[in-house]
Design a protein around this motif. Structure first.
Motif, short mmCIF file in Angstrom:
data_model
loop_
_atom_site.label_atom_id
_atom_site.label_comp_id
_atom_site.label_asym_id
_atom_site.label_seq_id
_atom_site.Cartn_x
_atom_site.Cartn_y
_atom_site.Cartn_z
N SER A 37 0.82 -1.21 0.00
CA SER A 37 0.00 0.00 0.00
C SER A 37 0.85 1.26 0.00
O SER A 37 0.55 2.22 -0.73
CB SER A 37 -0.95 -0.01 1.19
OG SER A 37 -1.77 -1.15 1.13
N ASP A 60 -8.20 -4.08 -1.43
CA ASP A 60 -7.95 -4.87 -0.23
C ASP A 60 -9.26 -4.92 0.55
O ASP A 60 -9.64 -3.96 1.23
CB ASP A 60 -6.83 -4.24 0.62
CG ASP A 60 -6.42 -5.13 1.79
OD1 ASP A 60 -7.19 -6.04 2.13
OD2 ASP A 60 -5.34 -4.90 2.34
N ASN A 65 -6.67 0.61 3.24
CA ASN A 65 -6.09 1.73 4.01
C ASN A 65 -5.35 2.75 3.16
O ASN A 65 -4.64 3.60 3.68
CB ASN A 65 -5.18 1.18 5.11
CG ASN A 65 -4.10 0.27 4.57
OD1 ASN A 65 -3.89 0.21 3.35
ND2 ASN A 65 -3.41 -0.45 5.43
N ASP A 138 -4.51 -1.85 -5.70
CA ASP A 138 -3.83 -2.34 -4.48
C ASP A 138 -4.64 -3.51 -3.94
O ASP A 138 -5.85 -3.42 -3.81
CB ASP A 138 -3.75 -1.23 -3.43
CG ASP A 138 -2.97 -1.67 -2.19
OD1 ASP A 138 -2.13 -2.58 -2.31
OD2 ASP A 138 -3.19 -1.10 -1.11
MG LIG Z 1 -1.88 -2.92 2.16
#
Ligand SMILES: [Mg+2]
Ligand SMILES: Nc1ncnc2c1ncn2[C@@H]1O[C@H](COP(=O)(O)OP(=O)(O)OP(=O)(O)O)[C@@H](O)[C@H]1O
Length: 288
Positions: A37, A60, A65, A138
């Motif tokens: 990330s 994710d 995040n 991601d």
């Molecule tokens: Mg991550």
């Protein structure tokens, strides 16, 4: 060619150029916590600084995040687009640097179960997001069917590993799964948290050799990131390190990888994000 015709020609050639510039990069890893990330967040900004229009799809499902790393808290996600009638603009966040974030949330795993009407609405909403040159996806650690589907329609996969043996064996297992399913997958490895260039190169060579011998295929070396305490600091400060600490070692590494991505002009698989999801539905056996 008269003036109107010339204008049409210019517009058409511009559209053609723009469509072929849309690139999808999926960032993944075998082991968790290897730096996916933070890599995605900083790569996106580095590309934006070079004039590339970037969006991140935070895929994710468990622990999204990306937004937090930019100091933002997204209110909605794809789940709200699908089930709560929110528009793509409602759910997309824009960072101070101008990077668009599309939070996948739990909506991503529901994509497989959408009916035709919901699918069409999703595609219609994505059509509004046509102004993107690079989409970075991601992912959480490890693999799921949805991530494998993303990988199959991506132009490149960036696999992050550290030199730790556990991270390397998990990276190998992931490569085995990906190549087993899609033998032509373009897997590019970034070695994170290295002490020096030699350690990065040796780590890659070790992994590539194992892949050569046991899987009879190969992977590409994309680059490395130094182990740099500013990376952790920038996460605490919720500011990308390429902005907060542009001269730090990790930033230099990210800028190098960004230049490499910009310099690589391949024939891309998708023309727009709508096209990408259209293909994804196909991969998931949902038809067109
Ligand atoms: Mg991550
Ligand atoms: N180059 C680096 N130098 C020092 N620390 C780093 C570096 N890259 C990542 N880290 C640290 O590793 C930790 C995990 O980073 P990050 O959250 O980006 O990993 P991740 O792969 O996305 O994790 P997850 O699998 O949970 O999604 C963070 O605390 C971050 O500060």
């Amino acid at each position: 060619m008269d003036q109107a015709e010339r204008l049409r020609h210019i517009i058409n050639s511009r559209n053609y150029k723009k469509q072929n510039n849309f690139k999808v990069i999926t960032v993944t890893s075998g082991k968790g916590g290897v730096g996916k990330s933070s890599f995605v967040v900083n790569l996106a900004v580095a590309l934006k600084l070079r004039g590339i229009k970037v969006a991140i799809l935070d895929a994710d499902i468990g622990m999204a995040n990306v937004d937090i790393m930019y100091g933002i808290k997204s209110k909605y996600s794809l789940y709200d687009l699908i089930f709560n009638n929110k528009s793509i603009n409602d759910i997309t966040e824009i960072t101070p640097e101008g990077v668009k974030i599309i939070p996948g949330g739990s909506g991503l795993k529901d994509i497989v179960d959408l009916n035709e009407e919901q699918r069409n609405r999703l595609l219609e909403e994505f059509e509004k997001l046509d102004d993107i040159d690079v989409l970075i996806v991601d992912t959480g650690a490890g693999i799921s069917n949805i991530i494998l589907s993303f990988i199959s329609v991506s132009d490149e996969v960036i696999l992050i590993t550290t030199p730790e043996p556990t991270s390397l064996t998990d990276a190998y297992s992931l490569i085995k799964i990906i190549k087993g399913r899609y033998k032509d997958a373009n897997i590019n490895v970034v070695i994170n948290k290295v002490k020096n260039i030699k350690e990065a190169r040796e780590t890659f060579d070790k992994l590539n050799k194992t892949v050569n011998v046991f899987l009879k295929t190969s992977i590409n070396y994309k680059g490395f990131l130094f182990k740099d305490e500013r990376v952790t600091l920038s996460i605490i400060e919720q500011r990308p390190y390429v902005i907060a600490y542009p001269k730090t070692e990790a930033s230099m590494c990210i800028f190098k990888i960004a230049s490499d991505i910009i310099g690589h002009k391949n024939e891309n698989k998708n023309t727009t994000i709508k096209d990408l999801f259209f293909k994804l539905f196909g991969r998931m056996g949902l038809g067109s």
